[in-house]
Scaffold this active site. Structure first.
Site, PDB file in Angstrom:
ATOM      1  N   LYS A 291       0.847  -1.307   0.100  1.00 38.92           N
ATOM      2  CA  LYS A 291       0.116   0.178  -0.116  1.00 38.92           C
ATOM      3  C   LYS A 291       0.892   1.430  -0.003  1.00 38.92           C
ATOM      4  CE  LYS A 291      -4.490   1.173   2.143  1.00 38.92           C
ATOM      5  NZ  LYS A 291      -5.402   0.608   2.983  1.00 38.92           N
ATOM      6  N   GLU A 377     -19.121  -5.500   9.917  1.00 37.65           N
ATOM      7  CA  GLU A 377     -20.506  -4.761  10.964  1.00 37.65           C
ATOM      8  C   GLU A 377     -21.557  -5.604  11.501  1.00 37.65           C
ATOM      9  OE1 GLU A 377     -19.317  -3.786   7.967  1.00 37.65           O
ATOM     10  OE2 GLU A 377     -18.290  -1.862   8.269  1.00 37.65           O
ATOM     11  N   ARG A 405     -26.028  -2.131   7.164  1.00 34.04           N
ATOM     12  CA  ARG A 405     -26.062  -3.455   6.636  1.00 34.04           C
ATOM     13  C   ARG A 405     -26.340  -4.251   8.018  1.00 34.04           C
ATOM     14  NH1 ARG A 405     -20.278  -5.372   4.032  1.00 34.04           N
ATOM     15  NH2 ARG A 405     -21.218  -4.073   2.275  1.00 34.04           N
TER      16      ARG A 405
HETATM   17  C1  LIG Z   1     -18.882  -2.143   5.013  1.00 31.05           C
HETATM   18  C2  LIG Z   1     -17.696  -1.303   4.770  1.00 31.05           C
HETATM   19  N1  LIG Z   1     -17.111  -0.925   6.117  1.00 31.05           N
HETATM   20  C3  LIG Z   1     -16.157  -0.191   6.305  1.00 31.05           C
HETATM   21  C4  LIG Z   1     -15.456   0.498   5.064  1.00 31.05           C
HETATM   22  C5  LIG Z   1     -14.570   1.469   5.165  1.00 31.05           C
HETATM   23  N2  LIG Z   1     -13.414   1.188   4.416  1.00 31.05           N
HETATM   24  C6  LIG Z   1     -13.082   1.410   3.002  1.00 31.05           C
HETATM   25  S1  LIG Z   1     -11.720   0.954   2.237  1.00 31.05           S
HETATM   26  C7  LIG Z   1     -11.380   0.016   4.146  1.00 31.05           C
HETATM   27  C8  LIG Z   1     -10.372  -0.696   3.966  1.00 31.05           C
HETATM   28  C9  LIG Z   1     -10.174  -1.819   3.066  1.00 31.05           C
HETATM   29  O1  LIG Z   1      -9.033  -2.709   2.858  1.00 31.05           O
HETATM   30  P1  LIG Z   1      -8.475  -3.435   1.695  1.00 31.05           P
HETATM   31  O2  LIG Z   1      -9.802  -4.106   1.138  1.00 31.05           O
HETATM   32  O3  LIG Z   1      -7.595  -4.430   1.981  1.00 31.05           O
HETATM   33  O4  LIG Z   1      -8.193  -2.666   0.700  1.00 31.05           O
HETATM   34  P2  LIG Z   1      -6.764  -1.674   0.742  1.00 31.05           P
HETATM   35  O5  LIG Z   1      -7.407  -0.207   0.946  1.00 31.05           O
HETATM   36  O6  LIG Z   1      -5.732  -2.091   1.654  1.00 31.05           O
HETATM   37  O7  LIG Z   1      -6.323  -1.584  -0.846  1.00 31.05           O
HETATM   38  C10 LIG Z   1     -12.373   0.174   4.765  1.00 31.05           C
HETATM   39  C11 LIG Z   1     -12.273  -0.398   6.051  1.00 31.05           C
HETATM   40  C12 LIG Z   1     -16.247   0.245   3.862  1.00 31.05           C
HETATM   41  N3  LIG Z   1     -15.821   0.974   2.705  1.00 31.05           N
HETATM   42  N4  LIG Z   1     -17.395  -0.437   3.815  1.00 31.05           N
END
Ligand SMILES: Cc1ncc(C[n+]2csc(CCOP(=O)(O)OP(=O)(O)O)c2C)c(N)n1
Length: 651
Positions: A291, A377, A405
């Site tokens: 990242k 969640e 959700r």
């Molecule tokens: C249901 C839900 N909960 C929380 C989030 C907030 N959120 C956005 S990106 C993220 C992290 C995602 O991690 P990953 O899938 O590993 O992608 P990366 O950012 O590391 O590329 C979170 C928790 C979300 N988008 N959807």
């Protein structure tokens, strides 16, 4: 724009990219240069607007490989969550849009069908892409269409249960489908949980380099169709199995596995993807990425690898340019620690968002009293139910939009059991640059129907602290505390309190009762001042607890000629709706006008801009209130409008 002008911003090679076909024809050397130019471009543009810089820097090579192997839009590329789709936007002809990324009328921060035929999923809530992919693959199979379906999912998103429900079905359906696991070891912060441990042991295994070589050699030199392909995958699989055991997890699901591949090596990712494409069944391609790759402030940012700076940042340091201010989140975070100091039974839960929700502050003080459950969640809510059954008082801190959700879990698992759980909904109401899927406008309506659930909407820092304490003191059912995004409003002291209702302003005349919900307290004061100039008296109240509707609010309504409510949530089933019902039930026949957010998909922009579009400004509300009250006198000079419907028509 000429290519010369273009290159000033874009780099010479990037300026030639107008669509995926331009990437397809590039040589390996050109691809390396292009990747570097894309990184420069992303850093230059996103540093001016804010946005998801860290995740996108990590998927540059991966996205180039995807567009070289697959034929979007005929082949379907699905980005889970969608925050990592900037490179995809760049490759699909949207470079110009980046000057107005996430700004009103500008490029969306997520895939957006209206922007491009290359975009499909707009939801931006995590862990859904595999289910979409499952459905799409089934649809194409039934319709006899030969199209590839590719889902890109992060290791963070894989902590969401829906991914595993999807994998279970994908494995059974056996349709061709490629799942690219973009494994950077992080959600915002390092990804937690058993799966994450599995993946990281895979990354840390000394056999990893060997595995990469094995994958490259085996896939690079083998015909990529039918049975031979199966054997290759099988052989590679066995090779990997010898080197590193944890990937057996995927195989056990019945889905072929390729990886781990170095996600920053376009050729390596490409050959893995080609193999997967031609396999003819479901395949997981496990790409290991970093990242923030290639940008030191992001790579070195321990908190979240510059996951998503909310506004412009300094390129040298990665620090936000805007002066720091006290946010609603900070007030909640500090008060929660103060409460936890006094109450050993108070614990915190976050769904992969410890820092953004402020729960991290509690975790630093009491690490053993905070649970990060991953992007889960629904699990967070039922786990909170268990904690409450076990004698604790959990505080579940999530963004308002993400509690949607878990409605069923709040309804049945928590409320029906009358459990003392406090849900703290940050970013409630109109949020802004992240657009429709991130608006926290449904909470008061959706959760307003839950029996025994009390909802508080603080108007400033003082009432946030006070209402948090009131919420955790309630031991016979759940509570919701909701507040907006951004800098906390200045304290607005009440003149007096009637029951639980704060009276913020009153005058000798009792023409209008203005019910200002939550952070609209200040707006209410300004409206009262403006309407007073027209000779009418306005009583401004903050109900503080909006559900159930306080009896005192209905009594106050009965003493006025007109009631106007204004709230930062959808009108359908909102506070105004609930108040109208309570007034009908009490046979209070004072007319009521409810102002709020139309139940619609509102575009991205700044919070102030969107509120202005919805006519939720002091000026607009004052004009409407004056029109309505003068209409009751029979002296109306302006036609009485159904305000929110007008606003909906503009969208
Ligand atoms: C249901 C839900 N909960 C929380 C989030 C907030 N959120 C956005 S990106 C993220 C992290 C995602 O991690 P990953 O899938 O590993 O992608 P990366 O950012 O590391 O590329 C979170 C928790 C979300 N988008 N959807």
């Amino acid at each position: 724009m000429s290519v010369e002008e273009d290159t000033a911003n874009h780099g010479p090679l990037l300026a030639t990219v107008r669509g995926p076909q331009d990437v397809k024809r590039m040589s390996a050397e050109q691809l390396d240069i292009l990747a570097a130019e894309i990184r420069d471009f992303l850093i230059a543009k996103v540093s001016r607007t804010g946005g998801h810089i860290g995740p996108n820097l990590g998927v540059v090579e991966l996205t180039l490989a995807l567009h070289r192997v697959f034929d979007s839009p005929r082949d379907r590329l699905l980005f889970d969550t969608g925050h990592q789709a900037y490179v995809h936007k760049i490759v699909t002809g949207r470079q110009e849009g980046f000057d107005r990324l996430r700004q009103r009328g500008g490029l969306s921060g997520y895939p957006n069908q209206a922007e491009s035929e290359h975009d499909l999923i707009e939801n931006s809530h995590a862990s859904t892409a595999l289910s979409y992919a499952d459905g799409l693959a089934k649809a194409y199979a039934l319709r006899g269409e030969r199209r590839s379906v590719v889902a890109v999912v992060g290791d963070g998103a894989l902590t969401g249960g829906m991914c595993w429900e999807a994998l279970n079905n994908i494995a059974t359906a056996r349709n061709p489908l490629v799942i690219v696991v973009n494994d950077n070891g992080r959600s915002y912060s390092p990804t937690i949980g058993g799966l994450a441990d599995h993946l990281s042991s895979l990354r840390l295994n000394p056999g990893y380099e060997k595995v990469l070589d094995t994958v490259k050699d085996a896939l690079g030199s083998t015909p990529l169709v039918g049975k031979p392909m199966y054997e290759v995958l099988h052989a590679v699989k066995k090779g990997i199995k010898d080197a590193v055991a944890p990937q057996a997890m995927f195989e056990d699901l019945g889905i072929k596995y390729v990886g781990p591949v170095d996600g920053h090596d376009v050729a390596a990712v490409e050959s893995a993807l080609r193999a997967a494409k031609n396999f003819g069944g479901p395949v997981i391609v496990h790409a290991v990425t970093r990242k923030g790759y290639g940008y030191r402030p992001a790579e070195e940012d321990e908190a979240d690898c510059l996951h998503g700076p909310s506004s412009a940042f300094d390129i040298e340091t990665g620090q936000l340019v805007a002066a720091p201010s006290v946010k609603w989140t900070h007030v909640f975070a500090d008060e929660l620690v103060a409460v936890a100091d006094e109450r050993p039974d108070v614990v915190g839960i976050t769904a992969a968002m410890a820092e953004p929700t402020g729960i991290a502050t509690l975790a630093r003080r009491y690490p053993e009293r905070v649970y990060d459950v991953g992007i889960a969640e629904q699990h967070a809510v039922v786990s909170a139910a268990g904690l409450a059954m076990g004698g604790l008082h959990p505080v579940v801190a999530v963004y308002a939009t993400f509690l949607n959700r878990a409605f069923d879990q709040v309804l049945l698992d928590v409320a029906m059991h009358k459990l003392p759980v406090t849900f703290v909904l940050d970013r409630a109401g109109i949020t802004g640059p992240d657009g429709p899927s991130h608006y926290g406008i449904w909470d008061m309506s959706a959760f307003g129907v839950v029996p025994g659930l009390r909802i508080a909407a603080p108007r400033d820092a003082a009432t946030l602290r006070e209402e948090l304490r009131e919420a955790v003191a309630i031991d016979d059912g759940p509570t919701v505390l909701r507040f907006p995004t951004g800098t906390v409003a200045a304290d607005l002291p009440a003149l007096r309190r009637v029951g639980s209702v704060d009276v913020l302003a009153e005058s000798a005349r009792t023409d209008v009762l203005l019910v200002a919900v939550g952070a609209f307290g200040h707006l209410g004061m300004e409206v009262a001042a403006r309407v007073a100039e027209q000779g009418y008296g306005v009583t401004v109240v903050d109900p503080r607890w909006v559900r159930p509707v306080p009896a005192e609010l209905v009594e106050l309504a009965a003493g006025h000629r007109l009631v106007v409510s204004v709230e930062d949530g959808v009108r359908v089933g909102g506070v105004g709706d609930a108040l109208a019902q309570a007034m009908r039930d009490a046979d209070v026949r004072v007319p009521l006008r409810d102002l709020g957010v139309p139940a619609d998909w509102h575009p991205h922009g700044s919070r102030a801009q969107i509120l202005a579009d919805l006519r939720l400004t002091a000026q607009d509300v004052a004009r409407d209130v004056t029109g309505w009250i003068s209409g009751l006198d029979g002296t109306s000079v302006e036609p009485v409008r159904i305000v929110a419907d007008d606003a909906a028509a503009q969208n």
